[in-house]
Motif scaffolding. Structure first.
Motif, PDB file in Angstrom:
ATOM      1  N   LEU A 128       0.092  -2.146  -2.145  1.00 49.47           N
ATOM      2  CA  LEU A 128       1.345  -2.081  -3.057  1.00 49.47           C
ATOM      3  C   LEU A 128       1.320  -0.623  -3.787  1.00 49.47           C
ATOM      4  O   LEU A 128       0.269  -0.275  -4.529  1.00 49.47           O
ATOM      5  CB  LEU A 128       1.240  -3.029  -3.871  1.00 49.47           C
ATOM      6  N   PRO A 180       2.606   1.887  -6.552  1.00 47.54           N
ATOM      7  CA  PRO A 180       3.014   1.641  -7.824  1.00 47.54           C
ATOM      8  C   PRO A 180       4.572   2.173  -7.833  1.00 47.54           C
ATOM      9  O   PRO A 180       5.412   1.708  -8.676  1.00 47.54           O
ATOM     10  CB  PRO A 180       2.094   2.350  -8.591  1.00 47.54           C
ATOM     11  N   LEU A 220       6.888  -0.432  -6.605  1.00 46.00           N
ATOM     12  CA  LEU A 220       6.712  -1.294  -7.652  1.00 46.00           C
ATOM     13  C   LEU A 220       7.899  -1.143  -9.041  1.00 46.00           C
ATOM     14  O   LEU A 220       8.800  -1.638  -9.352  1.00 46.00           O
ATOM     15  CB  LEU A 220       5.577  -1.998  -8.295  1.00 46.00           C
ATOM     16  N   LYS A 221       7.734   0.249  -9.351  1.00 47.33           N
ATOM     17  CA  LYS A 221       8.475   0.830 -10.352  1.00 47.33           C
ATOM     18  C   LYS A 221      10.025   0.922 -10.059  1.00 47.33           C
ATOM     19  O   LYS A 221      10.883   0.382 -10.863  1.00 47.33           O
ATOM     20  CB  LYS A 221       8.009   2.317 -10.931  1.00 47.33           C
ATOM     21  N   VAL A 257      11.416  -2.673  -9.981  1.00 44.66           N
ATOM     22  CA  VAL A 257      11.693  -3.283 -11.397  1.00 44.66           C
ATOM     23  C   VAL A 257      12.929  -2.534 -12.008  1.00 44.66           C
ATOM     24  O   VAL A 257      13.929  -3.158 -12.520  1.00 44.66           O
ATOM     25  CB  VAL A 257      10.460  -3.106 -12.245  1.00 44.66           C
ATOM     26  N   LEU A 303       8.071 -11.414  -8.643  1.00 41.84           N
ATOM     27  CA  LEU A 303       7.493 -10.060  -8.465  1.00 41.84           C
ATOM     28  C   LEU A 303       7.864  -9.168  -9.570  1.00 41.84           C
ATOM     29  O   LEU A 303       6.863  -8.190 -10.006  1.00 41.84           O
ATOM     30  CB  LEU A 303       7.929  -9.321  -7.117  1.00 41.84           C
ATOM     31  N   SER A 304       9.196  -8.941 -10.338  1.00 40.42           N
ATOM     32  CA  SER A 304       9.272  -8.127 -11.093  1.00 40.42           C
ATOM     33  C   SER A 304       8.524  -8.313 -12.430  1.00 40.42           C
ATOM     34  O   SER A 304       8.043  -7.434 -13.050  1.00 40.42           O
ATOM     35  CB  SER A 304      10.868  -8.310 -11.524  1.00 40.42           C
ATOM     36  N   ALA A 309       5.061  -7.279 -11.383  1.00 42.13           N
ATOM     37  CA  ALA A 309       4.918  -5.684 -11.429  1.00 42.13           C
ATOM     38  C   ALA A 309       5.064  -5.105 -12.760  1.00 42.13           C
ATOM     39  O   ALA A 309       4.181  -3.792 -13.032  1.00 42.13           O
ATOM     40  CB  ALA A 309       6.368  -5.345 -10.492  1.00 42.13           C
ATOM     41  N   ARG A 310       5.874  -5.546 -13.772  1.00 42.35           N
ATOM     42  CA  ARG A 310       5.815  -4.946 -15.121  1.00 42.35           C
ATOM     43  C   ARG A 310       4.440  -4.984 -15.606  1.00 42.35           C
ATOM     44  O   ARG A 310       3.879  -4.082 -16.194  1.00 42.35           O
ATOM     45  CB  ARG A 310       6.995  -5.740 -15.749  1.00 42.35           C
ATOM     46  N   LEU A 314       2.265  -2.259 -13.727  1.00 41.42           N
ATOM     47  CA  LEU A 314       2.476  -1.010 -14.163  1.00 41.42           C
ATOM     48  C   LEU A 314       2.036  -0.797 -15.674  1.00 41.42           C
ATOM     49  O   LEU A 314       1.651   0.259 -15.946  1.00 41.42           O
ATOM     50  CB  LEU A 314       4.082  -1.034 -14.161  1.00 41.42           C
TER      51      LEU A 314
END
Length: 298
Positions: free
Chosen positions: A3, A5, A8-9, A12, A66-67, A70-71, A74
């Motif tokens: 994944l 980053p 992912l950012k 989000v 996932l959000s 992910a937060r 991160l």
């Protein structure tokens, strides 16, 4: 599965702002690039994450989960960056210090305490070694910082001044020399000595001084530390040599006399050595600078 980053950012950001266009503007990236990243993320995870409508974008149940994750991920990555930055500037770190017993018992406790009060997230690993082993450890990168007594250095290391101490004679309370306020070392050579362990810097100094007088140093017992030496002297087994300040501290517990010697060799330099100051980790540089600027330092 890997994944990214960045993806992912962006994901989000899209969830928080509700549209790809708003997320793209916030992250300073083209909307098409954001859309491509989201599609690749769904393909990688093998599940639909977003529902696209004419009113914008909303996450699926999987996307909502996932959000949240992910937060958290991160944030952990940000924490890594912060901690590594702290190592870079010396707020965090680990310092390997090898020192001889004279430095450890006289100066380092207070100096390390003050250093750690200023840098509480730095760990100092202190190990006692004889002077020759201290210098060898630093030269071979087994220690970051070494602290030793005297001028001994046949290794390729950088040396800085640190402190100075004075050696004095300690004798049992009923010893023939007990009434003397001062004397020459040659007079003490008539008596049995209690020495430190083999290879100690004080033993080397005494052996060299005895050799200058063309006399032998009569070592009755050899000990592993100053406290053991004091017990032996106190029991009447012989006389010994200690740093003057330590002798004064021990005299509160032991019944012996302290006699100062007249020779210049009794005044010793305590020094710091490193392989290369410029290549030291930041925490070790801060430690060396601290030792060199403490009150009483040379």
């Amino acid at each position: 599965m890997r994944l990214d980053p960045v993806s992912l950012k962006l994901f989000v950001s899209v969830v928080e702002r509700g549209t790809i266009a708003a997320a793209a503007e916030n992250e300073h990236i083209a909307a098409a690039a954001v859309s491509k990243r989201l599609s690749e993320l769904e393909e990688t995870l093998g599940i639909r994450l977003l529902i696209r409508t004419n009113k914008g974008i909303r996450p699926t149940p999987a996307g909502t989960e996932l959000s949240t994750m992910a937060r958290r991920a991160l944030h952990e990555l940000d924490e890594i960056a912060v901690h590594m930055r702290e190592y870079e500037v010396g707020i965090r770190g680990f310092i390997r210090v090898h020192a001889n017993i004279s430095a450890i018992t006289q100066f380092l406790p207070d100096d390390i305490k003050k250093f750690l009060s200023e840098y509480p997230n730095i760990q100092v690993d202190l190990e006692e070694k004889i002077t020759s082993a201290v210098i060898k450890s630093v030269a071979e990168n087994a220690a970051d910082v070494g602290i030793f007594s005297g001028d001994m250095s046949d290794q390729d290391v950088e040396i800085f001044p640190y402190r100075e101490d004075v050696l004095a004679l300690v004798v049992p309370a009923d010893h023939p020399l007990k009434a003397r306020d001062g004397l020459r070392f040659a007079e003490a050579l008539d008596y049995d000595f209690i020495g430190l362990h083999r290879g100690s810097s004080i033993n080397r100094v005494l052996a060299a001084a005895a050799n200058e007088e063309k006399r032998n140093l009569k070592l009755k017992v050899q000990c592993t530390g100053f406290d053991a030496l004091c017990f032996m002297v106190n029991s009447g087994l012989g006389i010994g040599i200690l740093p003057l300040e330590l002798a004064r501290r021990y005299s509160v517990m032991f019944n012996f006399r302290i006699i100062q010697l007249s020779e210049a060799w009794t005044r010793r330099k305590i020094q710091i050595c490193v392989r290369s100051f410029e290549s030291l980790p930041t925490a070790a540089k801060l430690f060396v600078n601290h030792l060199r600027t403490e009150p009483g330092s040379l």
